[in-house]
Design an enzyme around this catalytic site. Structure first.
Site, mmCIF file in Angstrom:
data_model
loop_
_atom_site.group_PDB
_atom_site.id
_atom_site.type_symbol
_atom_site.label_atom_id
_atom_site.label_comp_id
_atom_site.label_asym_id
_atom_site.label_seq_id
_atom_site.Cartn_x
_atom_site.Cartn_y
_atom_site.Cartn_z
ATOM 1 N N SER A 194 42.448 24.713 60.270
ATOM 2 C CA SER A 194 42.473 24.259 61.656
ATOM 3 C C SER A 194 41.641 25.189 62.527
ATOM 4 O O SER A 194 41.818 26.415 62.479
ATOM 5 C CB SER A 194 43.917 24.218 62.178
ATOM 6 O OG SER A 194 43.943 23.861 63.537
ATOM 7 N N CYS A 246 45.104 36.941 68.306
ATOM 8 C CA CYS A 246 44.109 35.886 68.474
ATOM 9 C C CYS A 246 43.230 36.218 69.672
ATOM 10 O O CYS A 246 43.677 36.864 70.619
ATOM 11 C CB CYS A 246 44.808 34.538 68.684
ATOM 12 S SG CYS A 246 43.705 33.110 68.609
ATOM 13 N N CYS A 295 49.389 27.975 74.230
ATOM 14 C CA CYS A 295 49.753 28.581 72.940
ATOM 15 C C CYS A 295 50.316 29.979 73.135
ATOM 16 O O CYS A 295 49.677 30.844 73.746
ATOM 17 C CB CYS A 295 48.525 28.614 72.032
ATOM 18 S SG CYS A 295 48.852 29.291 70.392
ATOM 19 N N CYS A 352 44.267 30.155 74.279
ATOM 20 C CA CYS A 352 44.534 28.762 74.641
ATOM 21 C C CYS A 352 45.766 28.741 75.554
ATOM 22 O O CYS A 352 46.780 29.372 75.258
ATOM 23 C CB CYS A 352 44.757 27.917 73.400
ATOM 24 S SG CYS A 352 43.279 27.784 72.361
ATOM 25 N N CYS A 377 54.761 24.726 66.220
ATOM 26 C CA CYS A 377 53.346 24.833 66.518
ATOM 27 C C CYS A 377 53.121 25.482 67.884
ATOM 28 O O CYS A 377 53.693 25.068 68.884
ATOM 29 C CB CYS A 377 52.717 23.437 66.493
ATOM 30 S SG CYS A 377 50.944 23.429 66.774
ATOM 31 N N GLU A 432 53.193 36.491 61.496
ATOM 32 C CA GLU A 432 54.252 35.543 61.188
ATOM 33 C C GLU A 432 53.712 34.432 60.300
ATOM 34 O O GLU A 432 52.549 34.037 60.402
ATOM 35 C CB GLU A 432 54.855 34.966 62.473
ATOM 36 C CG GLU A 432 55.650 36.004 63.245
ATOM 37 C CD GLU A 432 56.408 35.436 64.434
ATOM 38 O OE1 GLU A 432 57.437 36.032 64.802
ATOM 39 O OE2 GLU A 432 55.972 34.405 64.999
ATOM 40 N N SER A 446 41.649 21.379 66.875
ATOM 41 C CA SER A 446 42.554 21.474 68.018
ATOM 42 C C SER A 446 41.816 20.948 69.244
ATOM 43 O O SER A 446 41.105 21.690 69.916
ATOM 44 C CB SER A 446 42.988 22.933 68.241
ATOM 45 O OG SER A 446 43.801 23.382 67.182
ATOM 46 N N LEU A 447 41.994 19.673 69.535
ATOM 47 C CA LEU A 447 41.215 19.020 70.591
ATOM 48 C C LEU A 447 41.921 19.126 71.950
ATOM 49 O O LEU A 447 41.422 19.755 72.872
ATOM 50 C CB LEU A 447 40.962 17.569 70.218
ATOM 51 C CG LEU A 447 39.988 16.807 71.117
ATOM 52 C CD1 LEU A 447 38.619 17.449 71.118
ATOM 53 C CD2 LEU A 447 39.898 15.342 70.690
ATOM 54 N N HIS A 448 43.030 18.419 72.106
ATOM 55 C CA HIS A 448 43.953 18.563 73.237
ATOM 56 C C HIS A 448 43.460 18.047 74.585
ATOM 57 O O HIS A 448 44.213 18.077 75.561
ATOM 58 C CB HIS A 448 44.396 20.025 73.399
ATOM 59 C CG HIS A 448 44.871 20.645 72.131
ATOM 60 N ND1 HIS A 448 45.867 20.084 71.364
ATOM 61 C CD2 HIS A 448 44.466 21.772 71.461
ATOM 62 C CE1 HIS A 448 46.074 20.843 70.293
ATOM 63 N NE2 HIS A 448 45.235 21.856 70.327
ATOM 64 N N GLY A 486 45.734 33.256 64.794
ATOM 65 C CA GLY A 486 44.312 33.513 64.645
ATOM 66 C C GLY A 486 43.456 32.268 64.485
ATOM 67 O O GLY A 486 43.958 31.167 64.287
ATOM 68 N N GLU A 487 42.153 32.471 64.582
ATOM 69 C CA GLU A 487 41.142 31.431 64.402
ATOM 70 C C GLU A 487 40.465 31.648 63.045
ATOM 71 O O GLU A 487 39.717 32.612 62.864
ATOM 72 C CB GLU A 487 40.117 31.499 65.538
ATOM 73 C CG GLU A 487 38.825 30.732 65.314
ATOM 74 C CD GLU A 487 39.021 29.265 64.995
ATOM 75 O OE1 GLU A 487 38.616 28.855 63.889
ATOM 76 O OE2 GLU A 487 39.584 28.534 65.834
ATOM 77 N N CYS A 521 52.595 27.430 56.677
ATOM 78 C CA CYS A 521 51.684 27.693 57.787
ATOM 79 C C CYS A 521 51.298 29.172 57.735
ATOM 80 O O CYS A 521 52.136 30.054 57.904
ATOM 81 C CB CYS A 521 52.352 27.348 59.112
ATOM 82 S SG CYS A 521 51.279 27.557 60.539
ATOM 83 N N ASN A 576 55.689 22.520 72.401
ATOM 84 C CA ASN A 576 56.819 23.380 72.064
ATOM 85 C C ASN A 576 56.892 24.524 73.066
ATOM 86 O O ASN A 576 55.995 25.370 73.108
ATOM 87 C CB ASN A 576 56.662 23.932 70.641
ATOM 88 C CG ASN A 576 56.677 22.825 69.610
ATOM 89 O OD1 ASN A 576 57.647 22.079 69.496
ATOM 90 N ND2 ASN A 576 55.596 22.692 68.849
#
Length: 414
Positions: free
Chosen positions: A239, A142, A149, A146, A381, A122, A261-263, A207-208, A135, A338
């Protein structure tokens, strides 16, 4: 009670007709691979350099869809190119347009062989008054899982090739009419300042990116080439969830803007939210950020922080976040969570997000609250997941619940 198993002999398998050899698309290839393609059809090495320049202009500057458009290329060469190659883009399986103008495309990549159904990813376009952000995905699925996610619930299928990463931008420009002589489709929400429709790219899709380093690097080289798509590296943001050893190399060799991506501000919590943290804890990650090549007040690192109600949104954590980032030229993006089907998390209350933001802002950091875009089409996101995976998951759920084939079929055509 005895049970008799009846096993029927399998019918002989009829020979299958041979499939036509798949042609390679030149879309997304870098200059080296374009030169190799020309060499394969007999173009002399000395001539290939000039021909690559011509192809580059037509593919990446003008968005050609047919070799016959290339009027300064000889007819014989155009014919040879058409016999061996295509200018195909990924297939658009579906296009969804949000009420806020966000567009999400489910793209099927060209098949790699006769038994390959074509990987699906996507890609999302987010229009605003002063910019248009694309994006982009770097992997099919992935590996990072996470907790908050949706994409992380889709297992990794494979890395995307560099050409497949570039092709996402090509599809977006096709659909938005952003080539010389074209105009956006009616109803397209686009920048109003006369700027480019696709003015920014974020590698924040599926993905990373740092687990697909070489392909991402090559793709950015193609996208930023001034004689083609010509998107400045300053307008590209990579990212990462924190693949710490690769961050210095990304700064040196790719040279884009960086987002982390800390969070969470504590390893115990981040180990749950971002399991990669067990391998690369917060201290090591932030040390790599402090020495990121080129980092400055003009090239700040963005720290992404998803706001999860009762999980990571306390005012004490806001203060800890400020202390953690001391000395790093940074911007903190606060992302309202989200929701997606099956999640156990909730978005923080808006008032709490604003209080959190005020603490960060008053400490001297920009702390914008990202406006959720495309939630109604699961394009926001953390919501991306290929439609094929979603349908398979729904089918499994229905089977487990005792829903028959008719119900499964209905789920697939909703």
């Amino acid at each position: 009670m005895s049970v008799t198993l009846i096993v029927e002999a399998a019918a002989p398998i009829a020979p299958q007709p041979s499939l036509p050899e798949l042609k390679t698309s030149l879309v997304g290839l870098d200059r080296v691979r374009l030169a190799e393609a020309l060499t394969r059809i007999g173009v002399a090495p000395r001539e290939a350099k000039m021909r690559v320049q011509q192809l580059w202009h037509w593919i990446y500057w003008r968005g050609a869809r047919d070799f016959e458009e290339m009027t300064n290329v000889g007819k014989a060469l155009r014919r040879a190119l058409a016999e061996q190659f295509t200018l195909d883009r990924p297939e658009i399986v579906s296009e969804q347009v949000s009420v806020d103008g966000t567009r999400k495309w489910l793209l099927r990549m060209p098949r790699k062989g006769p038994h390959d159904r074509g990987a699906e990813i996507e890609c999302v376009y987010i229009p605003e008054s002063d910019r248009g952000t694309l994006c982009v995905s770097s992997q099919v699925g992935c590996t990072l899982t996470c907790a908050f996610c949706h994409t992380g619930t889709q297992k990794l299928v494979r890395n995307l090739e560099a050409s497949e990463i570039v092709a996402q931008m090509m599809v977006a420009r096709d659909r938005l009419g952003e080539w010389p002589g074209h105009s956006p489709p009616e109803g397209t929400i686009a920048p109003t300042d006369g700027g480019r429709l696709v003015s920014n790219i974020v590698l924040m899709g599926m993905g990373e990116p740092l687990y697909n380093f070489d392909n991402v690097k090559t793709a950015i080289d193609v996208i930023s080439d001034g004689e083609g798509l010509a998107l400045s590296r300053r307008r590209v943001t990579l990212s990462t969830a924190g693949v710490t050893p690769m961050i210095p190399r990304a700064g040196e060799e790719i040279g884009t803007m960086l987002a982390i991506s800390l969070h969470a501000v504590r390893d115990e919590l981040r180990n749950t939210l971002v399991p990669l943290n067990k391998k690369y804890p917060i201290k090591d990650l932030l040390d790599a950020c402090r020495t990121y090549p080129g980092v400055s007040n003009a090239r700040r690192i963005t720290f992404e922080y998803v706001m999860l109600k009762g999980v990571n949104d306390s005012l004490a954590e806001a203060k800890d976040l400020v202390r953690l980032l001391k000395g790093i030229p940074a911007k903190i993006n606060l992302i309202p969570f989200n929701p997606w089907p099956g999640t156990n998390y909730e978005c923080s209350d808006w008032e709490q997000i604003e209080r959190f933001s005020d603490i960060v802002f008053n400490a001297g950091y920009a702390s914008p609250i990202r406006t959720p875009r495309g939630r109604d089409i699961l394009a926001a996101c953390g919501q991306l997941k290929s439609e094929t995976e979603k349908l398979r998951a729904r089918a499994r759920l229905m089977l487990e619940s005792g829903v028959g084939e008719a119900g499964m079929f209905a789920a697939n055509v909703e």
